[in-house]
Write a protein that holds these residues in place. Sequence first.
Motif, short mmCIF file in Angstrom:
data_model
loop_
_atom_site.label_atom_id
_atom_site.label_comp_id
_atom_site.label_asym_id
_atom_site.label_seq_id
_atom_site.Cartn_x
_atom_site.Cartn_y
_atom_site.Cartn_z
N ALA A 11 0.83 -1.13 -0.22
CA ALA A 11 0.13 -0.40 -0.03
C ALA A 11 0.85 1.22 0.05
N GLY A 89 0.88 -7.16 -6.37
CA GLY A 89 0.86 -7.56 -7.13
C GLY A 89 2.42 -7.97 -7.81
N ILE A 139 -7.22 -9.01 -4.40
CA ILE A 139 -7.06 -7.99 -5.60
C ILE A 139 -6.65 -9.07 -7.19
N SER A 140 -7.24 -9.78 -8.04
CA SER A 140 -6.94 -10.16 -9.13
C SER A 140 -6.55 -9.59 -10.14
N TYR A 164 2.58 -14.84 -14.29
CA TYR A 164 1.73 -13.93 -13.73
C TYR A 164 -0.25 -13.99 -14.09
N VAL A 203 2.23 -4.67 -15.61
CA VAL A 203 1.27 -4.16 -16.52
C VAL A 203 0.03 -3.32 -16.59
N1 LIG Z 1 -1.97 -2.00 -12.87
C1 LIG Z 1 -2.73 -2.94 -14.07
O1 LIG Z 1 -3.39 -2.41 -14.72
C2 LIG Z 1 -3.80 -4.31 -13.19
C3 LIG Z 1 -4.71 -4.45 -13.73
C4 LIG Z 1 -4.72 -6.31 -13.13
C5 LIG Z 1 -4.47 -5.72 -11.71
N2 LIG Z 1 -3.40 -5.99 -11.11
C6 LIG Z 1 -3.45 -5.77 -9.51
O2 LIG Z 1 -3.82 -5.15 -9.32
C7 LIG Z 1 -3.00 -5.06 -7.63
C8 LIG Z 1 -2.25 -3.79 -7.32
O3 LIG Z 1 -1.14 -2.90 -8.50
P1 LIG Z 1 -1.21 -2.36 -9.01
O4 LIG Z 1 -0.64 -1.70 -10.63
O5 LIG Z 1 -1.22 -1.10 -7.95
O6 LIG Z 1 1.12 -2.20 -8.47
P2 LIG Z 1 2.63 -1.63 -8.48
O7 LIG Z 1 2.10 0.27 -8.70
O8 LIG Z 1 3.17 -1.93 -8.73
O9 LIG Z 1 2.70 -1.89 -6.74
C9 LIG Z 1 2.45 -2.85 -6.45
C10 LIG Z 1 3.08 -2.61 -4.76
O10 LIG Z 1 3.06 -3.89 -4.01
C11 LIG Z 1 4.09 -3.99 -3.38
N3 LIG Z 1 5.02 -4.81 -2.93
C12 LIG Z 1 5.84 -5.61 -4.16
N4 LIG Z 1 6.18 -6.82 -3.59
C13 LIG Z 1 5.77 -7.26 -2.53
C14 LIG Z 1 6.19 -7.94 -1.77
N5 LIG Z 1 7.39 -9.39 -1.49
N6 LIG Z 1 6.22 -7.73 -0.06
C15 LIG Z 1 5.07 -6.45 -0.13
N7 LIG Z 1 4.81 -6.15 -1.35
C16 LIG Z 1 5.09 -5.52 -1.92
C17 LIG Z 1 5.20 -2.86 -3.65
O11 LIG Z 1 5.72 -1.95 -2.92
P3 LIG Z 1 7.28 -1.62 -3.41
O12 LIG Z 1 6.81 -0.13 -3.36
O13 LIG Z 1 8.16 -2.02 -2.14
O14 LIG Z 1 7.99 -2.34 -4.12
C18 LIG Z 1 3.84 -1.66 -4.27
O15 LIG Z 1 3.27 -0.97 -3.25
C19 LIG Z 1 -1.53 -6.36 -8.13
O16 LIG Z 1 -2.07 -7.35 -7.68
C20 LIG Z 1 -1.76 -6.29 -9.40
O17 LIG Z 1 -1.38 -7.48 -10.32
C21 LIG Z 1 -2.96 -4.58 -11.55
#
Ligand SMILES: NC(=O)c1ccc[n+]([C@@H]2O[C@H](COP(=O)([O-])OP(=O)(O)OC[C@H]3O[C@@H](n4cnc5c(N)ncnc54)[C@H](OP(=O)(O)O)[C@@H]3O)[C@@H](O)[C@H]2O)c1
Length: 241
Positions: A11, A89, A139-140, A164, A203
Amino acid sequence: MNEILTLITGADRGMGFEIAKELGQVGQHVLIGARNYERGMLAVDELRKQDIDADIVLLDVADEDSIIAAQHNITESFGHLDILINNTGITLDNWEKPSTLSIDKIRGDFDVNFFGLVSVTQHMLPLLKNSSSAKIINISSAVGSLNIASDPTSSVYQHFSFGYQASKAAVNMFTIDLANELKNSHITVNSVNPGWVATDSPVGGGPKTLQEGVARTVELASQATNSINGTFSDTDGIVPW
Ligand SMILES: NC(=O)c1ccc[n+]([C@@H]2O[C@H](COP(=O)([O-])OP(=O)(O)OC[C@H]3O[C@@H](n4cnc5c(N)ncnc54)[C@H](OP(=O)(O)O)[C@@H]3O)[C@@H](O)[C@H]2O)c1
């Protein structure tokens, strides 16, 4: 009325931070799950500036010791948890062919997205059982839907991110089975598809805003009733598994 206590993993930025902000704005006490203390505290400070009740929980979902320590910390400070949002994720593979994608990358995706999510959930369950009404939101992604991914008319059909995608399909199976196990309890379990959202994730970069991406999660997490169980949904309704 007691404040709702919500833990969001991953978060410190992206959708996890937006979920924390919006749930904080409706009065929930948000626990910012972050694997890095400095990044987590930056997020907490930003939320506190907006009068949101926020605290950090150091939590690396790929590290069992970190999960156990987080569980102990929440137990000592609060003794319960009302909502767990498994948001963390990662995507180690993107546009690589399933015929040649390395096992290491697939394992890396699963370690965080699936095994990490399951382990966090299992360790937080005793705290969720101490709540009078608890929710688990996983969150999928639509790219993890077997129905959508196998439909040649869908854009996901063209998407190659097998490690993924498989990890998110596995998350959905966990949602189905855990929701079934807990169906006669006060704990609900659901999967949410954010859609393709403008974040820094490999992604990410999609057309949806952060606000649009978190809308279904925020809606489920802030509903006063807690009757929805075992679903996969987004802002358009039910998503096929
Ligand atoms: N973006 C999209 O279009 C999309 C689409 C479908 C689903 N999703 C899903 O939505 C969710 C959020 O996506 P997002 O795009 O917001 O991701 P994001 O901007 O890449 O952020 C990922 C978050 O996960 C944290 N993280 C990574 N590895 C970790 C670990 N080992 N332990 C704890 N925290 C960890 C990161 O922390 P750090 O700051 O420390 O790296 C960051 O806070 C994910 O589950 C993703 O698969 C995203």
